[in-house]
Design a protein around this motif. Structure first.
Motif, PDB file in Angstrom:
ATOM      1  N   GLY A  79       0.841  -1.188   0.000  1.00 11.02           N
ATOM      2  CA  GLY A  79       0.000   0.000   0.000  1.00 11.02           C
ATOM      3  C   GLY A  79       0.875   1.237   0.000  1.00 11.02           C
ATOM      4  O   GLY A  79       2.070   1.168   0.302  1.00 11.02           O
ATOM      5  N   GLN A  80       0.287   2.372  -0.335  1.00 11.14           N
ATOM      6  CA  GLN A  80       1.037   3.627  -0.359  1.00 11.14           C
ATOM      7  C   GLN A  80       1.688   3.917   0.999  1.00 11.14           C
ATOM      8  O   GLN A  80       2.862   4.272   1.067  1.00 11.14           O
ATOM      9  CB  GLN A  80       0.107   4.790  -0.739  1.00 11.14           C
ATOM     10  CG  GLN A  80      -0.421   4.724  -2.155  1.00 11.14           C
ATOM     11  CD  GLN A  80       0.593   5.139  -3.191  1.00 11.14           C
ATOM     12  OE1 GLN A  80       1.335   6.094  -3.000  1.00 11.14           O
ATOM     13  NE2 GLN A  80       0.624   4.426  -4.300  1.00 11.14           N
ATOM     14  N   ASP A  87      10.792   3.762   2.249  1.00  3.23           N
ATOM     15  CA  ASP A  87      11.521   4.996   1.955  1.00  3.23           C
ATOM     16  C   ASP A  87      10.498   6.095   1.688  1.00  3.23           C
ATOM     17  O   ASP A  87       9.470   5.838   1.055  1.00  3.23           O
ATOM     18  CB  ASP A  87      12.426   4.824   0.724  1.00  3.23           C
ATOM     19  CG  ASP A  87      13.441   5.957   0.594  1.00  3.23           C
ATOM     20  OD1 ASP A  87      14.613   5.711   0.904  1.00  3.23           O
ATOM     21  OD2 ASP A  87      13.059   7.090   0.203  1.00  3.23           O
ATOM     22  N   LYS A  88      10.790   7.299   2.149  1.00  5.41           N
ATOM     23  CA  LYS A  88       9.846   8.416   1.958  1.00  5.41           C
ATOM     24  C   LYS A  88       9.624   8.730   0.477  1.00  5.41           C
ATOM     25  O   LYS A  88       8.582   9.234   0.084  1.00  5.41           O
ATOM     26  CB  LYS A  88      10.318   9.646   2.713  1.00  5.41           C
ATOM     27  CG  LYS A  88      10.194   9.496   4.217  1.00  5.41           C
ATOM     28  CD  LYS A  88      10.407  10.806   4.918  1.00  5.41           C
ATOM     29  CE  LYS A  88      10.450  10.738   6.412  1.00  5.41           C
ATOM     30  NZ  LYS A  88       9.623   9.803   7.081  1.00  5.41           N
ATOM     31  N   ASP A  89      10.618   8.455  -0.351  1.00  7.04           N
ATOM     32  CA  ASP A  89      10.505   8.604  -1.799  1.00  7.04           C
ATOM     33  C   ASP A  89       9.952   7.283  -2.357  1.00  7.04           C
ATOM     34  O   ASP A  89      10.616   6.253  -2.304  1.00  7.04           O
ATOM     35  CB  ASP A  89      11.874   8.916  -2.401  1.00  7.04           C
ATOM     36  CG  ASP A  89      11.841   9.124  -3.906  1.00  7.04           C
ATOM     37  OD1 ASP A  89      11.032   8.466  -4.607  1.00  7.04           O
ATOM     38  OD2 ASP A  89      12.654   9.927  -4.392  1.00  7.04           O
ATOM     39  N   LEU A  90       8.728   7.310  -2.887  1.00  7.37           N
ATOM     40  CA  LEU A  90       8.072   6.082  -3.342  1.00  7.37           C
ATOM     41  C   LEU A  90       8.838   5.391  -4.462  1.00  7.37           C
ATOM     42  O   LEU A  90       8.834   4.160  -4.548  1.00  7.37           O
ATOM     43  CB  LEU A  90       6.636   6.373  -3.778  1.00  7.37           C
ATOM     44  CG  LEU A  90       5.706   6.926  -2.715  1.00  7.37           C
ATOM     45  CD1 LEU A  90       4.307   7.126  -3.269  1.00  7.37           C
ATOM     46  CD2 LEU A  90       5.676   6.035  -1.489  1.00  7.37           C
ATOM     47  N   VAL A  94      10.116   1.521  -4.197  1.00  4.30           N
ATOM     48  CA  VAL A  94       9.844   0.455  -5.179  1.00  4.30           C
ATOM     49  C   VAL A  94      11.147  -0.160  -5.678  1.00  4.30           C
ATOM     50  O   VAL A  94      11.253  -1.381  -5.821  1.00  4.30           O
ATOM     51  CB  VAL A  94       8.976   0.988  -6.350  1.00  4.30           C
ATOM     52  CG1 VAL A  94       8.945   0.005  -7.511  1.00  4.30           C
ATOM     53  CG2 VAL A  94       7.556   1.281  -5.857  1.00  4.30           C
ATOM     54  N   LYS A  95      12.162   0.666  -5.910  1.00  2.00           N
ATOM     55  CA  LYS A  95      13.468   0.134  -6.346  1.00  2.00           C
ATOM     56  C   LYS A  95      14.060  -0.788  -5.285  1.00  2.00           C
ATOM     57  O   LYS A  95      14.610  -1.847  -5.607  1.00  2.00           O
ATOM     58  CB  LYS A  95      14.439   1.271  -6.661  1.00  2.00           C
ATOM     59  CG  LYS A  95      14.166   1.940  -7.970  1.00  2.00           C
ATOM     60  CD  LYS A  95      15.181   3.031  -8.257  1.00  2.00           C
ATOM     61  CE  LYS A  95      14.820   3.729  -9.555  1.00  2.00           C
ATOM     62  NZ  LYS A  95      15.740   4.801  -9.890  1.00  2.00           N
ATOM     63  N   ILE A  96      13.970  -0.402  -4.030  1.00  2.00           N
ATOM     64  CA  ILE A  96      14.499  -1.238  -2.938  1.00  2.00           C
ATOM     65  C   ILE A  96      13.765  -2.574  -2.902  1.00  2.00           C
ATOM     66  O   ILE A  96      14.392  -3.641  -2.825  1.00  2.00           O
ATOM     67  CB  ILE A  96      14.372  -0.508  -1.578  1.00  2.00           C
ATOM     68  CG1 ILE A  96      15.343   0.670  -1.512  1.00  2.00           C
ATOM     69  CG2 ILE A  96      14.591  -1.475  -0.407  1.00  2.00           C
ATOM     70  CD1 ILE A  96      15.111   1.612  -0.340  1.00  2.00           C
TER      71      ILE A  96
END
Length: 187
Positions: A79-80, A87-90, A94-96
């Motif tokens: 979920g968002q 990470d605060k940067d979505l 997603v990359k992580i």
């Protein structure tokens, strides 16, 4: 339209339904995907449930949030609000997650509006969940109900779309791949 069954442990417990009973019903209804969601258990219990599901269900198995358990399933859904915990940067989140689960696993996220869909289009995902279509008993924090706007919004996604939140098997959408039916509705 294909069925994506959401198996929410809290709802199963509330209804007094065994996990095996839910899986049996999902199989009878030809669910292509089952997502196991448990927001309150520790990681060991979630792992145990994933192993149990895998023994009796051979379709796609998705875990909600617990991407560290990816070896026990086929993918993860976030979920968002759970992405922000990574990470605060979505985009970084997603990359992580993608680095952990690898390319051969399924990754999906929840979206609720045009902005989130357009952001998701730039992410390495397999699908998005879009909603809520209607109000639902399975989540108390639903603030936006998309209703008839859902199908138009789904058309903006480059990814497969699962309609989420209060969806019924009888609902029809042009641009939706999966009906995501929660534990309370699949019964």
């Amino acid at each position: 339209m294909q069925l994506y069954a959401l198996c929410d442990q809290d709802l199963l417990d509330k209804k007094g339904l065994l996990l095996e009973e839910f899986i049996s019903i999902a199989k009878e209804k030809n669910a292509e995907i089952i997502q196991y969601r448990n927001k309150n258990a520790d990681i060991a219990f979630i792992k145990q449930q994933l192993i149990k599901i895998r023994k009796i269900y051979d379709g796609f198995l998705i875990v909600n949030d617990a991407y560290e358990l990816i070896e026990f399933c086929d993918g993860v859904h976030m979920g968002q609000e759970d992405l922000i915990k990574v990470d605060k940067d979505l985009f970084v989140a997603v990359k992580i997650i993608r680095e952990v689960i690898k390319k051969d696993k399924i990754l999906g996220i929840s979206t609720h509006n045009e902005k989130e869909i357009l952001e998701a289009n730039e992410m390495d995902l397999n699908y998005i969940g879009l909603g809520a279509y209607r109000s639902t008993d399975t989540k108390s924090d639903v603030t936006t109900v998309l209703g008839e706007k859902l199908d138009h919004l789904a058309s903006l996604s480059k990814h497969c779309v699962g309609a989420i939140g209060g969806v019924k098997e009888s609902d029809e959408f042009s641009h939706v791949t999966y009906h995501v039916i929660g534990s309370g509705l699949i019964l």
